[in-house]
Each structure stands twice: as structure tokens, then as C-alpha cells.
Design an enzyme around this catalytic site. Structure first.
Site, PDB file in Angstrom:
ATOM      1  N   HIS A   1       1.286   5.073   1.345  1.00  0.00           N
ATOM      2  CA  HIS A   1       0.817   6.615   2.500  1.00  0.00           C
ATOM      3  C   HIS A   1       0.428   7.400   1.444  1.00  0.00           C
ATOM      4  CE1 HIS A   1       1.200   4.140   6.291  1.00  0.00           C
ATOM      5  NE2 HIS A   1       1.562   3.215   5.249  1.00  0.00           N
TER       6      HIS A   1
ATOM      7  N   HIS B   1       0.762  -1.275  -0.272  1.00  0.00           N
ATOM      8  CA  HIS B   1      -0.272  -0.244  -0.156  1.00  0.00           C
ATOM      9  C   HIS B   1       0.513   1.440   0.122  1.00  0.00           C
ATOM     10  CE1 HIS B   1       0.836  -1.130   3.930  1.00  0.00           C
ATOM     11  NE2 HIS B   1       1.082   0.023   4.460  1.00  0.00           N
TER      12      HIS B   1
END
Ligand code: AMP
Ligand code: ZN
Length: 144
Positions: A104, A102
Site C-alpha cells: 500500500h 501488495h
């Protein structure tokens, strides 16, 4: 899309766990971080379960960055931030805690308290930099 039931991000993507969605397309979704480091802290995640950077191909990696770029552009008017940091933790030593890769996306404003610790105060000797660069070129398969 292949998902992993034990993975919290997969459970969000299948709708079994709740999240506040900010973006989605056929490959990716983005939602707000449940423990935000700053107001509006968002996470861009691929729909399929891939643990880390090495599992991403160039196409999907590029799409993640592009979604982060779009989100960063939208954050300025939507949240009134003045800047944005993109950050990705790959591996435990780098601070990764959820092993579904992922990105940020961190909206930034002056005095928001977020920051990265600075490293060395003086530059290493050039021969040390050259040796590190040589190792990296070799690992990347570049001609030395
Ligand atoms: P990292 O430490 O880079 O692996 O980041 C994982 C991030 O996922 C952290 O910032 C967590 O706050 C966030 N997180 C964990 N569980 C959830 C959840 N259920 N919904 C939204 N964000 C989450
Ligand atoms: Zn997952």
C-alpha cells in the site's frame, strides 16, 4: 506470468477486471485502491501471483519497495501530499484480505484522518526485549 483466475489482482493484471493504472514495468504494476483509505491510495503488486511476503525473493521484494519509493516521490507534486506511508499486510491477522502480495502506498496530509493505533505507553523491561531479540536472531540464523 503465472496468474490465478480467482484472484482479483491477477484479473486486473490480465485485463479481465478494470483498474486505474498508475505504474507498470515487466515485473510490477501499481493501480489505485478501489476503497481508498486516503485520496490517491495506490497498490504495488507483482505481475506473478505470489500470496505473501514469504513467497517474494529479495530481488522482487526490493523492486516492490523501489516502485513504492518512486510512487511516493511522484505523489508529492502530483497530489500535493506532504508525506507518504508504505504499508504491507502479510497474513489474515495482519489485515491481509487479498492474497496476492501488495504494497500500500498512502499519500498523507495533515488532518486526513488516517492513523495507526499506538501500542504500549511504557517500554517493556529490557530482559523481555532481549529475549524477543534472541528468538528473532535465532530464527534469522544469526550467531547469538
Ligand atoms: P489488504 O487488506 O492489505 O489485503 O488490502 C487489499 C486492498 O485491495 C484493499 O485496500 C482493497 O480496497 C483493495 N482492493 C480489493 N479489490 C480491489 C479492486 N478490484 N481494485 C482495486 N483495489 C482493490
Ligand atoms: Zn493473484
Amino acid at each position: 506470468m503465472p496468474t490465478t483466475p480467482a484472484c482479483i489482482f491477477c484479473r486486473i493484471l490480465t485485463g479481465e477486471a478494470e483498474a486505474s493504472l498508475v505504474y507498470e514495468d515487466e515485473n510490477l504494476a501499481a493501480f489505485l485502491d478501489i476503497f481508498p483509505m486516503v485520496h490517491g491510495h495506490s497498490l504495488v503488486v507483482p505481475r506473478r501471483h505470489l500470496a505473501g511476503l514469504a513467497d517474494l525473493d529479495s530481488d522482487l521484494g526490493g523492486k516492490m519497495i523501489d516502485a513504492g519509493r518512486k510512487l511516493a516521490t511522484a505523489m508529492r507534486p502530483a497530489l500535493g501530499c506532504q508525506g507518504v506511508n508504505l504499508f504491507l499486510a502479510d497474513g489474515t491477522a495482519a489485515g491481509q484480505t487479498v492474497f496476492h502480495v501488495h504494497l500500500h502506498v498512502l499519500p498523507r496530509s495533515g488532518g486526513d484522518g488516517f492513523g495507526l493505533r499506538r501500542g504500549l505507553h511504557s517500554p517493556p523491561a529490557r530482559h523481555e526485549l532481549e529475549e524477543q531479540a534472541r528468538r528473532l536472531r535465532k530464527a534469522l540464523g544469526s550467531p547469538s
